[in-house]
Design an enzyme around this catalytic site. Sequence first.
Site, PDB file in Angstrom:
ATOM      1  CE1 TYR A 374      -4.202  -1.767   0.177  1.00 41.99           C
ATOM      2  CE2 TYR A 374      -2.756  -3.385   1.214  1.00 41.99           C
ATOM      3  CZ  TYR A 374      -3.951  -3.063   0.592  1.00 41.99           C
ATOM      4  OH  TYR A 374      -4.891  -4.034   0.389  1.00 41.99           O
ATOM      5  CD  GLU A 375      -0.147   5.815   1.833  1.00 40.97           C
ATOM      6  OE1 GLU A 375      -0.760   6.634   1.132  1.00 40.97           O
ATOM      7  OE2 GLU A 375       0.057   5.970   3.051  1.00 40.97           O
ATOM      8  CD  GLN A 376       7.732  -0.893   0.160  1.00 38.88           C
ATOM      9  OE1 GLN A 376       8.791  -0.885   0.768  1.00 38.88           O
ATOM     10  NE2 GLN A 376       7.316  -1.950  -0.521  1.00 38.88           N
TER      11      GLN A 376
END
Length: 536
Positions: A374-376
Amino acid sequence: MIRNPILPGFNPDPSICRVGDDYYIATSTFEWYPGVQLHHSEDLVNWRLVGRPLDRASQLDMRGNPDSGGIWAPCLSYADGLFWLVYTDVKRIDGAFKDTHNYIVTAPYIEGPWSDPVYVNSSGFDPSLFHDDDGRKWFLNMVWNHVSSGVGGQPKHPSFAGILLQEWDAKAKTLVGQARNIFAGSPHGLVEGPHLFKRAGWYYLTTAEGGTGYDHAVTMARSRAIDGPYELHPLTHLITSKDDPDAVLQRAGHGQLVETPNGEIYHTHLTSRPLPGLRRSPLGRETAIQKCVWKEDGWLYLEQGGQVPAVEVPAPLDVQPVDAPAVERYDFDDGKLPLEFQWLRTPDWQRLFSLNDRPGFLRLFGRESIGSWYEQALVARRQDVFSFRAETRLDYEPKTFQQAAGLVHYYNRHKFHFLAVTHDAYHGRVLTVMSCPGDWPDGRLTFPLAEPIPLPGDAPVTLAAEVRGATLAFSYQRDGQWTQVGPTLDASVISDEGGRGEHGSFTGAFVGMAAFDTSGSGLHADFDWFTYGRVG
């Protein structure tokens, strides 16, 4: 001469088109953002990355897409004063299903502006758009059959159910008429990657077959009618390395024809160069090109004969390849992310990094764990040579073990080595190594250091990763001296074939900067500069 590969390091599924004297190639980017790499050349010898068109949320959002999902096999063409780009966004790759959504975007210039996407279908992947000489347009894609024994990672022939053809109404922006399955493929199986080329009243269909591993091939067929029936090439495969394990260019397949202004014919194809003595390809699937000739039987053949691709082929112009700089340095001074770098999945990049909060630095905001879908916060560039050294200088003050930032050699959540500054309850700020050496599907971490290395104070620290073929050595600089961090690691696992294997991983190795903060406080890490240099 043309020296292959022309696009080294993770540049698969090349779609080529010519506009006047200019050539353009589009390649797949999978889960890396922005989507699709576009390259330009005036001579087929020297190529330059000119942009990535899928760069905003209205065009592409891959949050939640699995590793090796995302943008598969784009097709680039030019007609009616526009560039046309067709692509698939793959939302699922495991199990019997593949959720594959196909779209079209257009632009008046290769640099854009690129339109918002028009949805086409979801029946399969590897779409292409053919502009016939009568003005009609035809959409092709392979069709995926989930009612079969094929599952992701270990594909079986019944899942690849042929090539669909349907007319595209550009004004209404919709498919019209009946979809027809025009080509079931050869006995080699796994037919995909269709492209049409018309010559002397024949429709020539090139496809990829054999899976994108070591049995890969370019298969050719032709028909007098666009909807078939199609007869196979006398050799079946125009290009393949499947029967030559000693060929330099392995896994050859999936490409497209292009004709020069002088009528010469070339065919692009993806390829890989395994490490010597290993069936592991850290550079991923790269782009190569072969010179071809039409023979009296009306079929296309490699100019050098046979089916095995050549490393060097004649160029249409007397031009020499220009080598890349020995060392590339990025100082992050102009407020723009260098074109060589990408991040993962999300269009909302402002949550991941900034080049303005601290001018002259790339600031990463610690988000989800390394390997998140998702959000790294991971910003990296392709590995495009077997041996390189990367360095960066990091200003970072973690307060908990949940915060880490540093230098990473990365393929996906199951394949990475991470040299990280973090926090230890006993020593305070420390240096450690976190690895996931191909542990699929669990993604378990290993910690190669017996004990973390204390980093007293708050001074910036300089980190390095040196890869030489199958080995990786991390180091850091202290008092002007470089000190190796931990044991030499297995760099070969950061490859297509590492871990899950050749049919389950489709990208390539990257090296770059990463930060995470699983406490949720979003602690930032500031990177002053980054260098990437080729070593002998």
